[in-house]
Design a protein around this motif. Structure first.
Motif, mmCIF file in Angstrom:
data_model
loop_
_atom_site.group_PDB
_atom_site.id
_atom_site.type_symbol
_atom_site.label_atom_id
_atom_site.label_comp_id
_atom_site.label_asym_id
_atom_site.label_seq_id
_atom_site.Cartn_x
_atom_site.Cartn_y
_atom_site.Cartn_z
ATOM 1 N N UNK A 151 0.820 -1.223 0.000
ATOM 2 C CA UNK A 151 0.000 0.000 0.000
ATOM 3 C C UNK A 151 0.849 1.267 0.000
ATOM 4 N N UNK A 152 2.120 1.165 0.390
ATOM 5 C CA UNK A 152 2.971 2.363 0.430
ATOM 6 C C UNK A 152 3.522 2.731 -0.949
ATOM 7 N N UNK A 153 3.339 1.858 -1.933
ATOM 8 C CA UNK A 153 3.910 2.101 -3.255
ATOM 9 C C UNK A 153 3.192 3.261 -3.946
ATOM 10 N N UNK A 209 8.640 5.490 3.982
ATOM 11 C CA UNK A 209 8.890 4.816 5.254
ATOM 12 C C UNK A 209 9.538 5.779 6.231
ATOM 13 N N UNK A 210 10.447 6.613 5.739
ATOM 14 C CA UNK A 210 11.120 7.564 6.613
ATOM 15 C C UNK A 210 10.129 8.542 7.230
ATOM 16 N N UNK A 211 9.045 8.813 6.478
ATOM 17 C CA UNK A 211 8.017 9.702 7.003
ATOM 18 C C UNK A 211 7.053 8.962 7.932
ATOM 19 N N UNK A 212 7.003 7.640 7.780
ATOM 20 C CA UNK A 212 6.123 6.827 8.625
ATOM 21 C C UNK A 212 6.860 5.533 8.985
ATOM 22 N N UNK A 213 7.745 5.575 9.973
ATOM 23 C CA UNK A 213 8.619 4.439 10.311
ATOM 24 C C UNK A 213 7.883 3.157 10.671
ATOM 25 N N UNK A 214 6.607 3.240 11.038
ATOM 26 C CA UNK A 214 5.869 2.033 11.408
ATOM 27 C C UNK A 214 5.723 1.069 10.239
ATOM 28 N N UNK A 245 10.016 -3.775 4.014
ATOM 29 C CA UNK A 245 11.125 -4.707 3.815
ATOM 30 C C UNK A 245 10.607 -6.053 3.306
ATOM 31 N N UNK A 246 9.481 -6.522 3.841
ATOM 32 C CA UNK A 246 8.873 -7.774 3.356
ATOM 33 C C UNK A 246 8.450 -7.610 1.899
ATOM 34 N N UNK A 247 7.808 -6.502 1.598
ATOM 35 C CA UNK A 247 7.345 -6.210 0.235
ATOM 36 C C UNK A 247 8.513 -6.206 -0.758
ATOM 37 N N UNK A 248 9.579 -5.500 -0.422
ATOM 38 C CA UNK A 248 10.729 -5.405 -1.321
ATOM 39 C C UNK A 248 11.458 -6.743 -1.435
ATOM 40 N N UNK A 249 11.528 -7.501 -0.343
ATOM 41 C CA UNK A 249 12.215 -8.797 -0.360
ATOM 42 C C UNK A 249 11.483 -9.792 -1.249
ATOM 43 N N UNK A 250 10.165 -9.875 -1.105
ATOM 44 C CA UNK A 250 9.382 -10.794 -1.938
ATOM 45 C C UNK A 250 9.507 -10.420 -3.413
ATOM 46 N N UNK A 251 9.403 -9.149 -3.716
ATOM 47 C CA UNK A 251 9.494 -8.718 -5.113
ATOM 48 C C UNK A 251 10.874 -8.994 -5.699
#
Length: 280
Positions: A136-138, A235-240, A246-252
């Motif tokens: 959802x952050x993309x 992510x830097x604006x919303x660290x939560x 990281x899961x999203x980028x790792x799977x992709x």
């Protein structure tokens, strides 16, 4: 007077087609939409289920597999002077959302339109839930989600049909029209169910990326996307969101490595998540 034709390709969707048609029927006037279900190379009772749930729908049956083939058959039943909606058989959307979706393509302000997809992941594994939270952050999805549901003006449909035999019909159409000819309709929301486990998610993402690469080979321009840097910036604006991203980028990344190691599958194959297609 019919406002648009809804094309629903369905391959072994007996577990989902009834739910999809029931969602459509909420608040729908029989005169608003022509609904065409294309039971594509089914070995189950998809066609019978569709007829029982919505007797007024046109239900076609073909022994030839392939989603694009199904859409092409369905388009032959469409009114050439009205918009066309393409809807995956496992998505939940209401007639109210579809009315909003066809507004820009009916009024001549766009040739294609998409809405906002919500992913239901409450029953999925923790890894899958984290993936979709990162997804959802993309920023790529800030202008909606074309996959699974989109509308075309009468002119736009005539430009793209018949569709070529490819895996990613939605990506083909998204790239076919310039961004200025595609409308994002915020009032159109639809629900997709997340794969329940990581293995199924991985297969779904492999199919999606392979389909996008097939379209790219055809020479269609790639729409503006989002780099990993843009996602990390959010992510830097919303660290939560750090772990989900990281899961999203790792799977992709794993999907890209996997596709680089193996030969591409044949276009037109039905590759989908089976974990959410269970008769209950």
């Amino acid at each position: 007077m019919t406002l648009a034709t809804i094309l629903i390709p369905a391959h072994n969707e007996v577990a989902a087609i009834g739910r999809t048609l029931l969602h459509l029927s909420r608040g729908m006037s029989c005169s608003d939409f022509q609904i065409v279900v294309i039971a594509n190379a089914c070995s189950d009772a998809t066609a019978a289920k569709a007829r029982s749930v919505m007797p007024e729908a046109v239900v076609l049956e073909t022994s030839k597999p392939g989603k694009c083939n199904a859409l092409n058959l369905g388009y032959r039943e469409a009114d050439p002077g009205k918009p066309v909606i393409c809807l995956d058989a496992d998505l939940d959307v209401t007639a109210e959302s579809l009315m909003a979706l066809i507004a820009p393509v009916s009024h001549g302000t766009a040739r294609a339109a998409c809405g906002q997809m919500d992913v239901q992941a409450s029953e999925a594994s923790s890894v899958v839930r984290a993936y979709y939270k990162g997804w959802r952050t993309n920023p790529y999805f800030d202008r909606g989600k074309f996959g699974g549901l989109f509308a075309l003006s009468a002119e736009g449909a005539q430009m793209v049909f018949p569709l070529p035999e490819i895996t990613a019909d939605d990506e083909f159409i998204r790239r076919y029209f310039p961004a200025g000819e595609t409308a994002f309709v915020k009032d159109c929301r639809f629900v997709a169910r997340a794969p329940l486990d990581l293995s199924s998610l991985f297969n779904v993402r492999c199919r999606s990326l392979r389909g996008a690469r097939e379209v790219q080979v055809m020479g269609l321009p790639k729409p503006d996307g989002a780099s990993a840097g843009a996602i990390i910036g959010r992510v830097l604006r919303q660290p939560s969101n750090l772990v989900p991203v990281l899961v999203y980028l790792t799977v992709n990344t794993a999907v890209r490595i996997n596709l680089a190691r193996r030969l591409s599958g044949k276009a037109g194959q039905w590759e989908r998540d089976l974990t959410t297609r269970v008769v209950r």
